[in-house]
Motif scaffolding. Structure first.
Motif, PDB file in Angstrom:
ATOM      1  N   TYR A 254      -5.040   1.047 -34.702  1.00 36.10           N
ATOM      2  CA  TYR A 254      -5.748   0.378 -35.910  1.00 36.10           C
ATOM      3  C   TYR A 254      -4.789   0.055 -36.961  1.00 36.10           C
ATOM      4  O   TYR A 254      -5.078  -1.083 -37.658  1.00 36.10           O
ATOM      5  CB  TYR A 254      -6.889   1.689 -36.289  1.00 36.10           C
ATOM      6  N   TYR A 255      -3.789   0.838 -37.407  1.00 34.68           N
ATOM      7  CA  TYR A 255      -3.055   0.803 -38.337  1.00 34.68           C
ATOM      8  C   TYR A 255      -2.141  -0.338 -38.043  1.00 34.68           C
ATOM      9  O   TYR A 255      -2.030  -1.640 -38.911  1.00 34.68           O
ATOM     10  CB  TYR A 255      -1.748   1.774 -38.663  1.00 34.68           C
ATOM     11  N   ILE A 256      -1.649  -0.716 -37.025  1.00 34.38           N
ATOM     12  CA  ILE A 256      -0.775  -2.084 -36.503  1.00 34.38           C
ATOM     13  C   ILE A 256      -1.593  -3.240 -36.642  1.00 34.38           C
ATOM     14  O   ILE A 256      -1.404  -4.345 -37.082  1.00 34.38           O
ATOM     15  CB  ILE A 256      -0.182  -1.867 -35.367  1.00 34.38           C
ATOM     16  N   MET A 257      -2.828  -3.081 -36.021  1.00 27.99           N
ATOM     17  CA  MET A 257      -3.783  -4.179 -35.874  1.00 27.99           C
ATOM     18  C   MET A 257      -4.343  -4.649 -37.234  1.00 27.99           C
ATOM     19  O   MET A 257      -4.421  -5.915 -37.458  1.00 27.99           O
ATOM     20  CB  MET A 257      -4.976  -3.980 -34.753  1.00 27.99           C
ATOM     21  N   TYR A 258      -4.858  -3.674 -37.992  1.00 31.90           N
ATOM     22  CA  TYR A 258      -5.531  -4.052 -39.248  1.00 31.90           C
ATOM     23  C   TYR A 258      -4.769  -3.882 -40.524  1.00 31.90           C
ATOM     24  O   TYR A 258      -5.460  -4.372 -41.498  1.00 31.90           O
ATOM     25  CB  TYR A 258      -7.071  -3.281 -39.177  1.00 31.90           C
ATOM     26  N   CYS A 259      -3.942  -3.007 -40.658  1.00 29.95           N
ATOM     27  CA  CYS A 259      -3.048  -2.717 -41.821  1.00 29.95           C
ATOM     28  C   CYS A 259      -2.123  -3.666 -41.939  1.00 29.95           C
ATOM     29  O   CYS A 259      -1.730  -4.583 -43.066  1.00 29.95           O
ATOM     30  CB  CYS A 259      -2.668  -1.434 -41.947  1.00 29.95           C
ATOM     31  N   PHE A 385     -14.672   8.633 -38.739  1.00 33.40           N
ATOM     32  CA  PHE A 385     -15.343   8.667 -39.923  1.00 33.40           C
ATOM     33  C   PHE A 385     -14.786   7.905 -41.417  1.00 33.40           C
ATOM     34  O   PHE A 385     -15.580   7.369 -42.196  1.00 33.40           O
ATOM     35  CB  PHE A 385     -15.604  10.292 -40.704  1.00 33.40           C
ATOM     36  N   THR A 386     -13.478   7.895 -41.274  1.00 31.93           N
ATOM     37  CA  THR A 386     -12.826   7.031 -42.331  1.00 31.93           C
ATOM     38  C   THR A 386     -13.257   5.474 -41.933  1.00 31.93           C
ATOM     39  O   THR A 386     -13.582   4.688 -43.118  1.00 31.93           O
ATOM     40  CB  THR A 386     -11.246   7.231 -42.395  1.00 31.93           C
ATOM     41  N   ALA A 388     -16.006   4.415 -40.426  1.00 26.48           N
ATOM     42  CA  ALA A 388     -17.238   4.215 -40.999  1.00 26.48           C
ATOM     43  C   ALA A 388     -17.728   4.189 -42.535  1.00 26.48           C
ATOM     44  O   ALA A 388     -18.414   3.297 -42.847  1.00 26.48           O
ATOM     45  CB  ALA A 388     -18.159   5.518 -40.504  1.00 26.48           C
ATOM     46  N   ALA A 389     -17.016   4.984 -43.165  1.00 28.02           N
ATOM     47  CA  ALA A 389     -17.126   5.290 -44.799  1.00 28.02           C
ATOM     48  C   ALA A 389     -16.602   4.194 -45.505  1.00 28.02           C
ATOM     49  O   ALA A 389     -17.016   3.889 -46.412  1.00 28.02           O
ATOM     50  CB  ALA A 389     -16.387   6.462 -45.147  1.00 28.02           C
ATOM     51  N   THR A 390     -15.477   3.365 -45.062  1.00 31.20           N
ATOM     52  CA  THR A 390     -14.944   2.353 -45.696  1.00 31.20           C
ATOM     53  C   THR A 390     -15.198   1.067 -45.415  1.00 31.20           C
ATOM     54  O   THR A 390     -14.966  -0.051 -46.021  1.00 31.20           O
ATOM     55  CB  THR A 390     -13.346   2.443 -45.640  1.00 31.20           C
ATOM     56  N   GLY A 391     -16.110   0.789 -44.369  1.00 30.15           N
ATOM     57  CA  GLY A 391     -16.745  -0.523 -44.158  1.00 30.15           C
ATOM     58  C   GLY A 391     -16.081  -1.134 -43.104  1.00 30.15           C
ATOM     59  O   GLY A 391     -15.688  -2.351 -43.012  1.00 30.15           O
ATOM     60  N   TYR A 392     -15.610  -0.585 -42.057  1.00 26.29           N
ATOM     61  CA  TYR A 392     -14.729  -1.206 -40.892  1.00 26.29           C
ATOM     62  C   TYR A 392     -15.716  -2.082 -40.398  1.00 26.29           C
ATOM     63  O   TYR A 392     -16.740  -2.023 -39.887  1.00 26.29           O
ATOM     64  CB  TYR A 392     -14.300  -0.164 -39.900  1.00 26.29           C
ATOM     65  N   ILE A 393     -14.850  -3.165 -39.834  1.00 29.16           N
ATOM     66  CA  ILE A 393     -15.473  -4.458 -39.386  1.00 29.16           C
ATOM     67  C   ILE A 393     -14.838  -4.873 -37.705  1.00 29.16           C
ATOM     68  O   ILE A 393     -13.442  -4.971 -38.073  1.00 29.16           O
ATOM     69  CB  ILE A 393     -15.537  -5.829 -40.044  1.00 29.16           C
ATOM     70  N   ALA A 394     -15.336  -4.401 -36.854  1.00 29.84           N
ATOM     71  CA  ALA A 394     -14.646  -4.297 -35.491  1.00 29.84           C
ATOM     72  C   ALA A 394     -14.085  -5.912 -35.262  1.00 29.84           C
ATOM     73  O   ALA A 394     -14.997  -6.891 -35.472  1.00 29.84           O
ATOM     74  CB  ALA A 394     -15.797  -4.068 -34.437  1.00 29.84           C
ATOM     75  N   GLY A 407      -7.759   3.575 -46.336  1.00 29.36           N
ATOM     76  CA  GLY A 407      -8.238   4.595 -45.334  1.00 29.36           C
ATOM     77  C   GLY A 407      -7.394   4.800 -44.032  1.00 29.36           C
ATOM     78  O   GLY A 407      -7.170   5.792 -43.788  1.00 29.36           O
ATOM     79  N   ILE A 408      -7.373   3.795 -43.380  1.00 30.42           N
ATOM     80  CA  ILE A 408      -6.340   3.930 -42.038  1.00 30.42           C
ATOM     81  C   ILE A 408      -5.046   4.232 -42.546  1.00 30.42           C
ATOM     82  O   ILE A 408      -4.500   5.320 -41.740  1.00 30.42           O
ATOM     83  CB  ILE A 408      -6.211   2.549 -41.185  1.00 30.42           C
ATOM     84  N   THR A 409      -4.568   3.817 -43.564  1.00 29.54           N
ATOM     85  CA  THR A 409      -2.938   4.234 -43.868  1.00 29.54           C
ATOM     86  C   THR A 409      -3.045   5.658 -44.159  1.00 29.54           C
ATOM     87  O   THR A 409      -1.936   6.443 -43.909  1.00 29.54           O
ATOM     88  CB  THR A 409      -2.470   3.445 -45.166  1.00 29.54           C
ATOM     89  N   ALA A 410      -4.082   6.307 -45.035  1.00 35.35           N
ATOM     90  CA  ALA A 410      -4.010   7.457 -45.238  1.00 35.35           C
ATOM     91  C   ALA A 410      -4.068   8.338 -44.233  1.00 35.35           C
ATOM     92  O   ALA A 410      -3.336   9.384 -44.036  1.00 35.35           O
ATOM     93  CB  ALA A 410      -5.341   7.618 -46.580  1.00 35.35           C
ATOM     94  N   VAL A 411      -5.108   8.346 -43.227  1.00 37.40           N
ATOM     95  CA  VAL A 411      -5.232   8.926 -42.094  1.00 37.40           C
ATOM     96  C   VAL A 411      -3.856   8.793 -41.208  1.00 37.40           C
ATOM     97  O   VAL A 411      -3.360  10.045 -40.759  1.00 37.40           O
ATOM     98  CB  VAL A 411      -6.293   8.417 -41.164  1.00 37.40           C
TER      99      VAL A 411
END
Length: 450
Positions: A254-259, A385-386, A388-394, A407-411
């Motif tokens: 998720y981090y590499i793909m979306y951040c 949950f991060t 879901a809570a932050t509005g993730y779009i697949a 959120g992803i960076t923090a996790v």
């Protein structure tokens, strides 16, 4: 009477059984199941989080039961070896179905995932607990136990590297555009390898260090266990170590793909954290044990580096070179926590024998196994949950809200740093002192004389 030295065939077969196909399968589930469920199968991220939490709650009941069952198993093959015969094939079928993609609607997909994920956890328990307990059953010599631990973690590191670094390439090779088919074939191959190596381990190991003790009701056994000084701190160490490691694996894609918005770097990044992580087993374990002498001190020192590396990434999160270098360093020392955790388990099992006179190999392996799966569940829940809570779009690369990126960076980096600090603090309460180690050695010497 001179004690028979542990054979290398036993060490190697154990390492292959617990470190090859089994770990490839577990690594594929840990690194890619969540993104498969959310982006391919279409299960909502919040539902994935609920499923992992519910499965973890069931493990709280299931794991101690399996530990007690393993300790009470009596067959002509031994207590723990029989599980290597019958469980691997069933686990393979369940994991293959976990990556299936039937067109059954959202509700049906949630139920499908829940059923097979819970079954996955139960069957993993039925392999993991006997595997952990088997170490103390085949040898009472600490140096030989460490050889078994180092051997299987070495194989585990190599196989984890293969699974996490080349998993997506293999899925694409076997499945083409059918992602589900690719995953099913790859985990199926891993399952066949697991079954064969488990049978090999069954054939080449002997439970020579088992003596019968009075059987007590399960609740009484658990009460006895929790009277042991420092046990809760040990469980906390295991839990934090697994959360840190599993968050690292499950959130990286998720981090590499979306951040970073660089899906082309996924395989390179996973190769980075996996290969350098392998060095944690090859280099960190022997070097730190030589420098710090005691397992708990070496373990704590390794976590200091995990925390520092994670904090540096948070500060320089825009610099890809820093991210790759520090991620590799953090992975090296986070991976080292796996063999350190296993070494702590064998020492704690010995201390329980010393303090209570009871052999509880399976029950202690169950506690460590529960910590493992609770860590996986907590890591997956934190990620899902991060999202879901932050509005993730697949599948929305480059279009995610800033809240999702934060959120992803923090996790991915804050959670491992916090876990490292928790491990360091908990290890200050580690109860196996040098005096206890001497008494345990004398206890086994008396046993050999008898």
């Amino acid at each position: 009477m001179k004690r028979e030295k542990l054979k290398w065939s036993t060490i190697i077969s154990y390492a292959l059984a617990y470190g090859s196909g089994y770990q490839i399968m577990g690594s594929l589930v840990g690194a890619y199941l969540m993104i498969f469920l959310t982006d391919t199968f279409g299960v909502p991220a919040a539902a994935v989080g609920v499923i992992t939490v519910v499965a973890s709650i069931w493990d709280a009941v299931n794991d101690p039961m399996m530990g007690a069952i393993a300790d009470r198993t009596n067959t002509r093959w031994g207590k723990y070896r029989p599980y290597f015969l019958f469980v691997p094939a069933a686990l393979t079928v369940v994991v293959v179905l976990l990556f299936a993609n039937p067109n059954i609607g959202t509700t049906g997909k949630i139920i499908w995932t829940a059923v097979f994920y819970v079954l996955y956890g139960m069957l993993r328990t039925a392999i993991e607990i006997p595997s952990g307990a088997l170490i103390n059953a085949v040898t009472d010599e600490p140096s030989e136990r460490n050889k078994m631990i180092n051997a299987y973690t070495m194989v585990m590191g190599i196989c984890t590297t293969i699974a996490t670094s080349f998993g997506l390439s293999l899925v694409s090779f076997f499945g083409g555009k059918n992602t589900s088919k690719g995953y099913m074939i790859v985990v199926g191959i891993a399952g066949v390898l697991m079954t064969i190596t488990c049978w090999l381990c069954f054939a080449t190991t002997k439970e020579t260090c088992i003596k019968e003790t009075e059987k007590k009701p399960l609740l009484e056994e658990i009460k006895t266990l929790f009277r042991v000084k420092g046990l809760l701190y040990t469980i906390l160490v295991w839990l934090a170590a697994y959360i840190s490691y599993c968050v690292m694996m499950s959130s990286s894609v998720y981090y590499i793909m979306y951040c970073l918005c660089r899906p082309d770097l996924i395989s390179v990044y996973m190769l980075d954290i996996s290969v350098i992580g392998l060095l944690g087993i090859i280099i960190v374990i022997p070097v730190f044990l030589k420098i710090f002498k005691k397992t708990e001190k070496a373990f704590a020192a390794s976590q200091v580096i995990v925390a520092i590396s994670s904090i540096i990434i948070i500060i320089f999160k825009e610099n890809i070179a820093v991210i790759f270098v520090c991620s590799g360093i953090a992975s090296m020392f986070a991976t080292a926590s796996m063999p350190f955790s296993a070494m702590i388990m064998t020492e704690m099992t010995d201390m329980i024998l010393l303090d209570s006179g009871r052999i509880m190999n399976g029950t202690m392996a169950a506690l460590k196994g529960f910590s493992n799966k609770a860590g996986i569940a907590a890591a997956n829940a934190a990620v899902s949950f991060t999202l879901a809570a932050t509005g993730y779009i697949a599948n929305a690369v480059g279009k995610e809200p800033q809240a999702v990126i934060n959120g992803i960076t923090a996790v991915r980096f804050v959670v491992p740093a916090v876990c490292a600090i928790v491990i360091i603090l908990a290890l200050f309460k580690y109860p196996v002192t040098e005096e206890k180690r001497r008494k345990i050695g004398k206890l086994y010497e008396k046993g050999q004389e008898k």
